[in-house]
Scaffold this active site. Structure first.
Site, PDB file in Angstrom:
ATOM      1  N   SER A  15     -13.580   0.746   3.220  1.00  0.00           N
ATOM      2  CA  SER A  15     -12.582   0.523   2.169  1.00  0.00           C
ATOM      3  C   SER A  15     -11.600   1.682   2.086  1.00  0.00           C
ATOM      4  O   SER A  15     -11.977   2.814   1.795  1.00  0.00           O
ATOM      5  CB  SER A  15     -13.291   0.354   0.816  1.00  0.00           C
ATOM      6  N   GLY A  53      -5.940  -4.051  -7.705  1.00  0.00           N
ATOM      7  CA  GLY A  53      -7.126  -3.273  -7.336  1.00  0.00           C
ATOM      8  C   GLY A  53      -6.757  -1.900  -6.802  1.00  0.00           C
ATOM      9  O   GLY A  53      -7.449  -0.908  -7.075  1.00  0.00           O
ATOM     10  N   ARG A  76       1.470   4.220  -3.075  1.00  0.00           N
ATOM     11  CA  ARG A  76       1.234   5.644  -2.795  1.00  0.00           C
ATOM     12  C   ARG A  76       2.508   6.465  -2.951  1.00  0.00           C
ATOM     13  O   ARG A  76       2.452   7.649  -3.289  1.00  0.00           O
ATOM     14  CB  ARG A  76       0.634   5.788  -1.385  1.00  0.00           C
ATOM     15  N   SER A 123       0.833  -1.208   0.000  1.00  0.00           N
ATOM     16  CA  SER A 123       0.000   0.000   0.000  1.00  0.00           C
ATOM     17  C   SER A 123       0.870   1.261   0.000  1.00  0.00           C
ATOM     18  O   SER A 123       0.592   2.232  -0.717  1.00  0.00           O
ATOM     19  CB  SER A 123      -0.888   0.024   1.238  1.00  0.00           C
ATOM     20  N   ARG A 167     -13.740  -7.396 -10.608  1.00  0.00           N
ATOM     21  CA  ARG A 167     -13.941  -6.803  -9.274  1.00  0.00           C
ATOM     22  C   ARG A 167     -14.837  -5.563  -9.328  1.00  0.00           C
ATOM     23  O   ARG A 167     -14.855  -4.839 -10.327  1.00  0.00           O
ATOM     24  CB  ARG A 167     -12.572  -6.492  -8.655  1.00  0.00           C
ATOM     25  N   ASP A 214      -6.581  -8.246   4.650  1.00  0.00           N
ATOM     26  CA  ASP A 214      -5.798  -9.055   3.704  1.00  0.00           C
ATOM     27  C   ASP A 214      -5.215 -10.312   4.346  1.00  0.00           C
ATOM     28  O   ASP A 214      -4.611 -11.131   3.661  1.00  0.00           O
ATOM     29  CB  ASP A 214      -4.653  -8.217   3.121  1.00  0.00           C
ATOM     30  N   ARG A 269     -12.337 -15.126  -1.474  1.00  0.00           N
ATOM     31  CA  ARG A 269     -11.449 -15.758  -0.484  1.00  0.00           C
ATOM     32  C   ARG A 269     -12.196 -16.612   0.537  1.00  0.00           C
ATOM     33  O   ARG A 269     -11.586 -17.459   1.192  1.00  0.00           O
ATOM     34  CB  ARG A 269     -10.593 -14.693   0.218  1.00  0.00           C
ATOM     35  N   LYS A 294     -12.272  -9.970  -3.267  1.00  0.00           N
ATOM     36  CA  LYS A 294     -10.832  -9.697  -3.345  1.00  0.00           C
ATOM     37  C   LYS A 294     -10.289 -10.346  -4.620  1.00  0.00           C
ATOM     38  O   LYS A 294     -11.037 -10.628  -5.539  1.00  0.00           O
ATOM     39  CB  LYS A 294     -10.140 -10.197  -2.078  1.00  0.00           C
TER      40      LYS A 294
HETATM   41  C1  S3P Z   1      -5.594  -1.459   0.106  1.00  0.00           C
HETATM   42  C2  S3P Z   1      -6.797  -1.509   0.741  1.00  0.00           C
HETATM   43  C3  S3P Z   1      -7.530  -2.767   1.014  1.00  0.00           C
HETATM   44  C4  S3P Z   1      -6.656  -3.998   0.820  1.00  0.00           C
HETATM   45  C5  S3P Z   1      -5.808  -3.895  -0.402  1.00  0.00           C
HETATM   46  C6  S3P Z   1      -4.912  -2.680  -0.337  1.00  0.00           C
HETATM   47  C7  S3P Z   1      -4.952  -0.161  -0.096  1.00  0.00           C
HETATM   48  O1  S3P Z   1      -8.621  -2.865   0.135  1.00  0.00           O
HETATM   49  O2  S3P Z   1      -7.448  -5.158   0.774  1.00  0.00           O
HETATM   50  O3  S3P Z   1      -5.000  -5.065  -0.536  1.00  0.00           O
HETATM   51  O4  S3P Z   1      -3.742  -0.098  -0.408  1.00  0.00           O
HETATM   52  O5  S3P Z   1      -5.639   0.866   0.067  1.00  0.00           O
HETATM   53  P1  S3P Z   1     -10.054  -2.231   0.505  1.00  0.00           P
HETATM   54  O6  S3P Z   1      -9.777  -0.853   0.907  1.00  0.00           O
HETATM   55  O7  S3P Z   1     -10.873  -2.321  -0.738  1.00  0.00           O
HETATM   56  O8  S3P Z   1     -10.592  -3.074   1.614  1.00  0.00           O
END
Ligand code: S3P
Length: 442
Positions: free
Chosen positions: A172, A99, A31, A27, A127, A320, A351, A347
């Site tokens: 989320s 995603g 970013r 993550s 998704r 996760d 899962r 996901k």
């Molecule tokens: C993430 C947020 C999560 C997580 C994903 C990474 C992120 O998803 O499952 O692997 O980097 O913001 P959600 O925010 O859709 O739950």
């Protein structure tokens, strides 16, 4: 079509021992590229996760004219173009399995002056994307999806959005981050109210780049008109990758491992809390703060685990980690019940179903429910399971072999490269008897 396939074969038993540093946080790595690109000045990143998902983000920004050097040994240098310096990509942006790339980029690109198309692999194109396109439309964005509300996403560059106050219907961090990025290009204020706390790396990193973000209770707000100032970023190890070895050490016999420099941001530590509730022996050592993120070394030793009812408020904080937590539950005494986790169904794979199927193949009483699972701890047998191309499912079943009484073979593991490219080597170093087998589908 010719495709490389990878299966894992893991011999039963083994003991995890020693020290390791798992790769950088996914993550934060995503970013670092996004905010580094939008900043003024050069951002240097250390500990960047050189995995397919983050490389997809990097390629997308390069395709929009951002000069990026690296990654080389985790070092990346991004020459920021400022909030209004991105250029139209010549082709659709292909985001693979990621995603996070798709949902965050959708918010960022909705406010540009050029059109873009976002696409990805078969899993990503299944998704749900309405969770971002609907609030973005309320901000004046023009984004087309398929009839099913999925990618490819066709984004029209309307140039300017309008701020909204949005009550998120799902917990989320991706939706929250998408809207905050869109808010950088929106008139007035953009506020997002969270159902439950989710990872806050976006807010922390914006603050680190000197961009004002205001949190009041469960609501985060941003205004346009500011600028991001480049900075250096030290990416901690990903607690979501560390989680595989945390569970591996907890369920194995005689295990004692220390995972170094792990990100322990309180919005990510649900896995530690859940494992501790199950009776795991986990020490959080040398807590420190690096670049606005909490970091620590984590020591885990074997222990007897017991089944629990997982508190629902911990679900978003461990979202996760459930594939491997299901393995912990399979090795625990008694029943573990998870509810309030319907998000797991959308996901990289479903899962809940995929893990229940695999655990049943390995002889465990695992009953899927619409929003979770009930698992009765038992004896794991060997067997052949399918990861359905889900990186975390593949790694979770590898860890299960530590307590199985026969080899476990896992199909469709190539996507482990999306988040943890050296998983097999690192797992072997720590004591898991795992081999990757490459094949070809023609
Ligand atoms: C993430 C947020 C999560 C997580 C994903 C990474 C992120 O998803 O499952 O692997 O980097 O913001 P959600 O925010 O859709 O739950």
């Amino acid at each position: 079509m010719q495709n490389d396939t990878i299966s894992f074969r893991v011999q039963p038993g083994g003991t995890l021992r020693g020290e390791a540093r798992v790769p950088g946080d996914k993550s934060i790595s995503h970013r670092s590229i996004m905010f580094g690109a939008l900043a003024e000045g050069t951002t240097r990143v250390a500990g960047f996760l050189e995995a397919e998902d983050c490389l997809a983000t990097m390629n997308a920004f390069q395709a929009m004219g951002v000069e990026i050097d690296g990654p080389e040994n985790g070092l990346v240098s991004i020459r920021g173009v400022g909030l209004h310096g991105l250029q139209a990509p010549k082709e659709p942006l292909y985001l693979g399995n990621s995603g996070t790339s798709m949902r965050l980029l959708c918010g960022l690109l909705a406010g540009q002056r050029f059109d873009t198309v976002l696409t990805g692999d078969a899993s990503l194109c299944r998704r749900p994307m309405k969770r971002v396109t609907e609030p973005l439309r309320a901000m004046g964005a023009v984004v087309e999806t398929t009839d099913a509300g999925t990618a490819p996403l066709r984004i029209k560059g309307v140039g300017r959005l309008r701020g909204i106050h949005y009550d998120m219907p799902v917990a989320s961090a991706q939706v929250k981050s998408c809207l905050l990025l869109a808010g950088l290009y929106a008139d007035g204020q953009t506020c997002v109210r969270e159902l439950a706390p989710t990872r806050d790396h976006t807010e922390r990193m914006l603050t680190g780049f000197s961009y004002p973000v205001v949190r009041a209770g469960d609501t985060v707000c941003i205004r346009s008109g500011g600028k991001l100032v480049a900075r250096d970023i030290d990416v901690p190890s990903d607690i979501s990758s560390a989680a595989f070895f945390m569970v591996g050490a907890a369920i194995g016999e005689g295990a004692d491992i220390t995972l170094k420099h792990v990100g322990v941001n309180p919005t990510r530590t649900g896995v530690i809390e859940i494992l501790r509730l199950m009776g795991a022996d986990i020490e959080v050592l040398n807590p420190r703060e690096i670049g606005g993120e909490a970091v620590a070394d984590i020591r885990i030793r074997s222990s007897r685990l017991n089944g629990i009812d997982i508190p629902e408020e911990l679900v978003p904080l461990a979202i996760d980690e459930f594939p491997v937590l299901f393995v912990a539950a399979a090795c625990a005494e008694g029943e573990t019940r998870l509810s309030g986790a319907e998000e797991l169904r959308v996901k990289e794979s479903d899962r809940i179903q995929v893990m229940a199927d695999g655990l049943q193949t390995l002889g465990i009483d695992a009953r899927p429910t619409p929003d979770g699972m009930i698992i009765r701890g038992g004896k794991l047998s060997g067997g052949k399971v399918d990861s359905h191309g889900d990186h975390r499912v593949a790694m979770a079943f590898s860890i299960a072999a530590l307590r199985a009484n026969g080899p476990i073979e896992i199909d469709d593991c190539a996507n482990v490269n999306t988040s943890f490219p050296n998983f097999v080597e690192l797992a072997r170093d720590l004591g898991l008897n795992i081999t990757a087998i490459c094949g070809e589908i023609i």
